[in-house]
Write an enzyme that holds these catalytic residues in place. Sequence first.
Site, PDB file in Angstrom:
ATOM      1  CG  HIS A  99       0.065  -3.180  -2.477  1.00  0.00           C
ATOM      2  ND1 HIS A  99       1.166  -3.977  -2.313  1.00  0.00           N
ATOM      3  CD2 HIS A  99       0.390  -2.330  -3.475  1.00  0.00           C
ATOM      4  CE1 HIS A  99       2.110  -3.624  -3.170  1.00  0.00           C
ATOM      5  NE2 HIS A  99       1.660  -2.634  -3.896  1.00  0.00           N
ATOM      6  CG  ASP A 122       3.776  -7.079  -1.463  1.00  0.00           C
ATOM      7  OD1 ASP A 122       3.716  -7.630  -0.349  1.00  0.00           O
ATOM      8  OD2 ASP A 122       2.805  -6.501  -1.981  1.00  0.00           O
ATOM      9  CG  HIS A 124       1.593 -10.773   0.994  1.00  0.00           C
ATOM     10  ND1 HIS A 124       2.001  -9.719   1.802  1.00  0.00           N
ATOM     11  CD2 HIS A 124       1.251 -11.773   1.826  1.00  0.00           C
ATOM     12  CE1 HIS A 124       1.887 -10.084   3.078  1.00  0.00           C
ATOM     13  NE2 HIS A 124       1.438 -11.320   3.120  1.00  0.00           N
ATOM     14  CG  ASP A 126      -0.340  -7.746  -3.346  1.00  0.00           C
ATOM     15  OD1 ASP A 126      -0.685  -8.478  -2.401  1.00  0.00           O
ATOM     16  OD2 ASP A 126       0.300  -6.692  -3.186  1.00  0.00           O
ATOM     17  CG  HIS A 139      -4.879  -5.973   0.858  1.00  0.00           C
ATOM     18  ND1 HIS A 139      -3.984  -5.823   1.902  1.00  0.00           N
ATOM     19  CD2 HIS A 139      -5.510  -7.143   1.086  1.00  0.00           C
ATOM     20  CE1 HIS A 139      -4.070  -6.867   2.711  1.00  0.00           C
ATOM     21  NE2 HIS A 139      -4.996  -7.678   2.238  1.00  0.00           N
ATOM     22  CG  ASP A 226       3.122  -4.276   1.060  1.00  0.00           C
ATOM     23  OD1 ASP A 226       3.372  -4.082   2.260  1.00  0.00           O
ATOM     24  OD2 ASP A 226       2.072  -4.820   0.666  1.00  0.00           O
ATOM     25  CG  ASP A 228       3.778  -6.897   3.355  1.00  0.00           C
ATOM     26  OD1 ASP A 228       4.510  -7.063   2.378  1.00  0.00           O
ATOM     27  OD2 ASP A 228       2.535  -7.061   3.289  1.00  0.00           O
ATOM     28  CD  GLU A 271      -1.290  -3.237   2.771  1.00  0.00           C
ATOM     29  OE1 GLU A 271      -1.708  -3.158   3.942  1.00  0.00           O
ATOM     30  OE2 GLU A 271      -1.996  -3.635   1.816  1.00  0.00           O
TER      31      GLU A 271
END
Length: 299
Positions: A99, A122, A124, A126, A139, A226, A228, A271
């Site tokens: 990312h 995402d 996360h 980030d 990332h 992303d 994930d 990712e």
Amino acid sequence: MKKTISVIGVPMDLGQGRRGVDMGPFSIRYAGLKERIERLGYTVHDQGNVNVPQAESHHIHDEKLKYLPEVTRVSEDLASKVKDVVEQGHFPVILGGDHSIAIGSIAGITQKYKKLGVIWFDAHADFNTEDSTPSGNIHGMPLACCLGVGHEKLVNIAGFAPKIQPENVVIVGARSVDRDERLLLKQHGIKVFDMHEVDKLGIAKVMEEAIRIAGEGTDGIHLSLDLDAIDPDMAPGVGTPVLGGITYREGHFAMELLFQSNKVISCDVVEVNPILDEHNKTARTAVDLVCSLLGEAVM
């Protein structure tokens, strides 16, 4: 949406700790991205890959900012390439890689679209910096960098900062946020729809509000996708999987709403790690979601 799509690969694995994500652009292409998009009536130009150095040929000089010179150089190269295709009137689809590539993606887009909204899809946030990061992996920092928060080399990619404003940024699907990162997000007023809110409000309400925040008064929306964000049952091939994510169908519905908004002007897809994947399942999910973003529908 613009009828010409430019695909740019960024085989970046310097921004995170688990190897294999550099093969993400190949696996997404192999899953039929170009052919699927062309069937939707678009013209597709594959611009090839931005050159990314091998980790083995470089040393980590700062454990809090791993591979900083290399990530900076790739981000500058990507920003230049994205700027070129955007100025040609194309819709860029940028394939990661980890990312950290979003630093260069958004730097390129905002050289034309000065007031850009961003939806950060995402698990996360980030939003770490070298002061808050538990890992030193860049990332985990790109959204902060785009908002002008972080190391000066990353913040000033393409020669200006910040790239985006906090009132035009929304994170969707978060379920793994570091303690110090949480404080930074609140300090900068970033709207976060975590999985609790997705469950409580439903994906339709969340996306309607996300599109409003990112799209109101802006030149358009950049989607940073992303994989994930999607639950590991449909996207197992990611470096940092987190249980309890957005379902496959919720992901599609979110992309369909983004298409219907007619506000999305660019996206990056990041990712995907085929080494950790099951029969290229995550790459196929990525292609499915991008095609929904571009208007693919059952009827």
